[in-house]
Design a protein around this motif. Structure first.
Motif, PDB file in Angstrom:
ATOM      1  N   SER A 112     -10.152 -23.070  28.400  1.00 18.83           N
ATOM      2  CA  SER A 112     -10.673 -22.102  28.551  1.00 18.83           C
ATOM      3  C   SER A 112     -11.378 -21.461  29.133  1.00 18.83           C
ATOM      4  CB  SER A 112     -11.941 -22.644  26.987  1.00 18.83           C
ATOM      5  OG  SER A 112     -12.442 -23.757  26.892  1.00 18.83           O
ATOM      6  N   VAL A 113     -11.573 -20.174  28.199  1.00 16.49           N
ATOM      7  CA  VAL A 113     -12.964 -18.712  29.045  1.00 16.49           C
ATOM      8  C   VAL A 113     -13.822 -18.408  28.161  1.00 16.49           C
ATOM      9  CG1 VAL A 113     -13.211 -16.691  30.474  1.00 16.49           C
ATOM     10  CG2 VAL A 113     -10.608 -17.934  30.465  1.00 16.49           C
ATOM     11  N   TRP A 114     -14.766 -18.947  29.079  1.00 15.51           N
ATOM     12  CA  TRP A 114     -16.728 -18.428  27.643  1.00 15.51           C
ATOM     13  C   TRP A 114     -17.084 -17.362  28.712  1.00 15.51           C
ATOM     14  CZ3 TRP A 114     -19.233 -23.505  28.304  1.00 15.51           C
ATOM     15  CH2 TRP A 114     -18.065 -24.368  27.601  1.00 15.51           C
ATOM     16  N   LEU A 115     -17.626 -16.659  28.460  1.00 19.32           N
ATOM     17  CA  LEU A 115     -18.461 -15.539  27.706  1.00 19.32           C
ATOM     18  C   LEU A 115     -19.487 -15.624  27.753  1.00 19.32           C
ATOM     19  CD1 LEU A 115     -15.261 -14.537  27.542  1.00 19.32           C
ATOM     20  CD2 LEU A 115     -15.665 -12.007  27.734  1.00 19.32           C
ATOM     21  N   PHE A 116     -20.471 -15.323  29.400  1.00 19.10           N
ATOM     22  CA  PHE A 116     -22.115 -15.072  28.523  1.00 19.10           C
ATOM     23  C   PHE A 116     -22.822 -14.050  29.309  1.00 19.10           C
ATOM     24  CE2 PHE A 116     -20.598 -19.454  30.249  1.00 19.10           C
ATOM     25  CZ  PHE A 116     -21.382 -19.952  28.731  1.00 19.10           C
ATOM     26  N   TRP A 117     -23.515 -13.083  28.347  1.00 16.79           N
ATOM     27  CA  TRP A 117     -24.559 -11.847  28.426  1.00 16.79           C
ATOM     28  C   TRP A 117     -25.553 -12.453  28.557  1.00 16.79           C
ATOM     29  CZ3 TRP A 117     -20.690 -12.692  24.951  1.00 16.79           C
ATOM     30  CH2 TRP A 117     -19.521 -11.405  25.156  1.00 16.79           C
ATOM     31  N   ASP A 118     -26.421 -11.901  28.894  1.00 18.79           N
ATOM     32  CA  ASP A 118     -28.312 -11.473  29.173  1.00 18.79           C
ATOM     33  C   ASP A 118     -28.774 -11.243  27.992  1.00 18.79           C
ATOM     34  OD1 ASP A 118     -28.602 -13.029  31.578  1.00 18.79           O
ATOM     35  OD2 ASP A 118     -28.317 -10.458  31.894  1.00 18.79           O
ATOM     36  N   LEU A 119     -29.456 -11.595  27.396  1.00 24.92           N
ATOM     37  CA  LEU A 119     -30.846 -11.625  26.027  1.00 24.92           C
ATOM     38  C   LEU A 119     -29.983  -9.849  25.141  1.00 24.92           C
ATOM     39  CD1 LEU A 119     -33.768 -13.814  26.260  1.00 24.92           C
ATOM     40  CD2 LEU A 119     -31.309 -14.304  24.599  1.00 24.92           C
ATOM     41  N   ASP A 120     -30.000  -9.200  26.699  1.00 27.00           N
ATOM     42  CA  ASP A 120     -30.504  -7.767  26.100  1.00 27.00           C
ATOM     43  C   ASP A 120     -29.206  -7.512  26.551  1.00 27.00           C
ATOM     44  OD1 ASP A 120     -29.227  -7.405  29.042  1.00 27.00           O
ATOM     45  OD2 ASP A 120     -31.435  -6.352  29.641  1.00 27.00           O
ATOM     46  N   TRP A 121     -27.879  -8.615  26.214  1.00 27.52           N
ATOM     47  CA  TRP A 121     -26.408  -7.618  25.790  1.00 27.52           C
ATOM     48  C   TRP A 121     -25.618  -7.620  27.552  1.00 27.52           C
ATOM     49  CZ3 TRP A 121     -23.065  -9.948  22.770  1.00 27.52           C
ATOM     50  CH2 TRP A 121     -23.074 -10.606  21.577  1.00 27.52           C
ATOM     51  N   ARG A 122     -26.467  -7.885  29.118  1.00 30.37           N
ATOM     52  CA  ARG A 122     -25.683  -7.234  30.240  1.00 30.37           C
ATOM     53  C   ARG A 122     -24.967  -8.236  30.207  1.00 30.37           C
ATOM     54  NH1 ARG A 122     -29.966  -6.328  34.821  1.00 30.37           N
ATOM     55  NH2 ARG A 122     -29.902  -8.643  34.566  1.00 30.37           N
ATOM     56  N   PHE A 123     -23.911  -7.903  30.641  1.00 28.18           N
ATOM     57  CA  PHE A 123     -22.616  -8.566  30.813  1.00 28.18           C
ATOM     58  C   PHE A 123     -22.639  -9.584  31.964  1.00 28.18           C
ATOM     59  CE2 PHE A 123     -18.371 -10.132  32.595  1.00 28.18           C
ATOM     60  CZ  PHE A 123     -18.493 -11.259  31.585  1.00 28.18           C
ATOM     61  N   ARG A 124     -22.751 -10.434  31.919  1.00 27.33           N
ATOM     62  CA  ARG A 124     -23.227 -11.986  33.103  1.00 27.33           C
ATOM     63  C   ARG A 124     -21.834 -12.521  34.215  1.00 27.33           C
ATOM     64  NH1 ARG A 124     -26.536 -16.649  31.732  1.00 27.33           N
ATOM     65  NH2 ARG A 124     -27.719 -15.728  30.203  1.00 27.33           N
ATOM     66  N   ASN A 125     -21.186 -12.982  32.909  1.00 27.99           N
ATOM     67  CA  ASN A 125     -20.132 -13.448  33.869  1.00 27.99           C
ATOM     68  C   ASN A 125     -19.381 -14.289  32.933  1.00 27.99           C
ATOM     69  OD1 ASN A 125     -21.837 -15.984  34.470  1.00 27.99           O
ATOM     70  ND2 ASN A 125     -20.180 -16.941  34.166  1.00 27.99           N
ATOM     71  N   TRP A 126     -18.098 -14.430  33.760  1.00 24.81           N
ATOM     72  CA  TRP A 126     -16.967 -14.983  32.485  1.00 24.81           C
ATOM     73  C   TRP A 126     -17.341 -16.278  33.081  1.00 24.81           C
ATOM     74  CZ3 TRP A 126     -14.870 -10.555  34.630  1.00 24.81           C
ATOM     75  CH2 TRP A 126     -15.156  -9.848  33.422  1.00 24.81           C
ATOM     76  N   TYR A 127     -16.896 -17.763  32.760  1.00 31.03           N
ATOM     77  CA  TYR A 127     -16.907 -19.590  32.798  1.00 31.03           C
ATOM     78  C   TYR A 127     -15.104 -20.055  32.969  1.00 31.03           C
ATOM     79  CZ  TYR A 127     -18.978 -23.382  34.715  1.00 31.03           C
ATOM     80  OH  TYR A 127     -19.424 -24.490  34.994  1.00 31.03           O
ATOM     81  N   VAL A 128     -14.451 -20.125  33.866  1.00 36.83           N
ATOM     82  CA  VAL A 128     -13.249 -20.950  33.012  1.00 36.83           C
ATOM     83  C   VAL A 128     -13.706 -22.758  33.052  1.00 36.83           C
ATOM     84  CG1 VAL A 128     -11.084 -21.075  33.635  1.00 36.83           C
ATOM     85  CG2 VAL A 128     -11.988 -18.983  34.341  1.00 36.83           C
ATOM     86  N   ASN A 129     -13.744 -22.688  31.912  1.00 35.57           N
ATOM     87  CA  ASN A 129     -14.154 -24.342  31.671  1.00 35.57           C
ATOM     88  C   ASN A 129     -12.678 -25.390  32.104  1.00 35.57           C
ATOM     89  OD1 ASN A 129     -16.578 -26.380  31.024  1.00 35.57           O
ATOM     90  ND2 ASN A 129     -14.494 -27.042  29.548  1.00 35.57           N
ATOM     91  N   LEU A 130     -11.811 -26.016  32.851  1.00 33.28           N
ATOM     92  CA  LEU A 130     -10.782 -26.858  32.988  1.00 33.28           C
ATOM     93  C   LEU A 130     -11.432 -27.713  32.072  1.00 33.28           C
ATOM     94  CD1 LEU A 130     -10.912 -26.478  36.816  1.00 33.28           C
ATOM     95  CD2 LEU A 130      -9.863 -25.404  35.240  1.00 33.28           C
ATOM     96  N   GLU A 131     -10.574 -27.937  31.198  1.00 35.76           N
ATOM     97  CA  GLU A 131     -10.069 -29.029  30.360  1.00 35.76           C
ATOM     98  C   GLU A 131      -8.747 -29.646  29.950  1.00 35.76           C
ATOM     99  OE1 GLU A 131     -10.880 -26.308  26.787  1.00 35.76           O
ATOM    100  OE2 GLU A 131     -12.938 -26.881  27.501  1.00 35.76           O
ATOM    101  N   GLU A 132      -9.010 -30.126  29.269  1.00 33.73           N
ATOM    102  CA  GLU A 132      -7.484 -30.950  28.054  1.00 33.73           C
ATOM    103  C   GLU A 132      -6.778 -29.060  27.477  1.00 33.73           C
ATOM    104  OE1 GLU A 132      -5.405 -33.286  28.200  1.00 33.73           O
ATOM    105  OE2 GLU A 132      -5.617 -33.936  30.334  1.00 33.73           O
TER     106      GLU A 132
END
Length: 232
Positions: A112-132
């Protein structure tokens, strides 16, 4: 809506949840071959979109979540790597205080692909979580984490994450050689997607914002219950 409620029925006879529905995003504990792990991670989330092609959910700040801890209550990440996967474990309820997380999953994908932001909604990065690949049930989706992950940044650079944990899980017997190779192959497939700069990285999700009218989902007391089939 509660985590036991399904939405409308979508294409191909697949039950879909409606935007705003509350479901559970859960992970089984990693175990040795021949044993079935019980749920040790449970995150109540709000459905953003659910189609035959994509499930998108939002984990809001302030969400009460279940996470694994050592039997004495020590956070897992504080245990030395050499014994991190061999000491007895329990679960603990903790509140997610950081920025929210948007999670995207396509049916059948081993990540699955997760999206992370800072508290001010500045986009930080995507995170590809390898999983079933996610298994859907009436109250949400279940999976099993595969330790190895990939961080992807707005400049299109990427890097492997948690390779030390992936290696230790193999030494501890939680990741047999054949499964480890399948996980590596899934990671390589994800890298091909990243380097081609295909969806979801081009889908504009970093500009998405949650509906201000949404409430924070509650963690049900039976969060670890055995899944019931959609429509049962």
């Amino acid at each position: 809506m509660t985590a036991d409620t399904t939405g409308t029925t979508g294409g191909a006879g697949t039950a879909h949840w409606a935007p705003g529905d509350h479901i559970l995003w859960r992970y089984r504990g990693n175990t040795r071959p021949g044993t079935e792990g019980r749920i040790h991670i449970c995150r109540p989330v709000t459905v953003v979109e659910d189609t035959d092609e994509l499930l998108a959910v939002w984990m809001a700040p302030g969400t009460d979540c279940v996470k694994p801890v050592l039997a004495d209550g020590t956070p897992v990440h504080r245990e030395p790597l050499a014994t991190r996967y061999t000491k007895p474990r329990a679960t603990s309820v903790t509140r997610w205080f950081g920025p929210g997380v948007l999670k995207l999953a396509r049916p059948g994908d081993p990540w699955s692909v997760w999206l992370f932001w800072d508290l001010d909604w500045r986009f930080r990065n995507w995170y590809v979580n390898l999983e079933e690949p996610l298994a859907r049930w009436a109250g949400g989706v279940d999976s099993e984490d595969h330790f190895l992950d990939i961080a992807v940044y707005p400049d299109r650079s990427w890097e492997w994450k948690d390779e030390d944990e992936f290696a230790q899980a193999q030494r501890a017997g939680l990741m047999p050689a054949d499964r480890a190779e399948r996980v590596r192959a899934a990671g390589r497939a994800a890298v091909e997607l990243i380097e081609a700069w295909d969806a979801p990285f081009t889908a504009g999700w970093e500009g998405w914002r949650p509906d201000p009218g949404w409430t924070v989902p509650e963690l049900p007391g039976d969060w670890g219950r055995t899944p019931t089939r959609i429509g049962a």
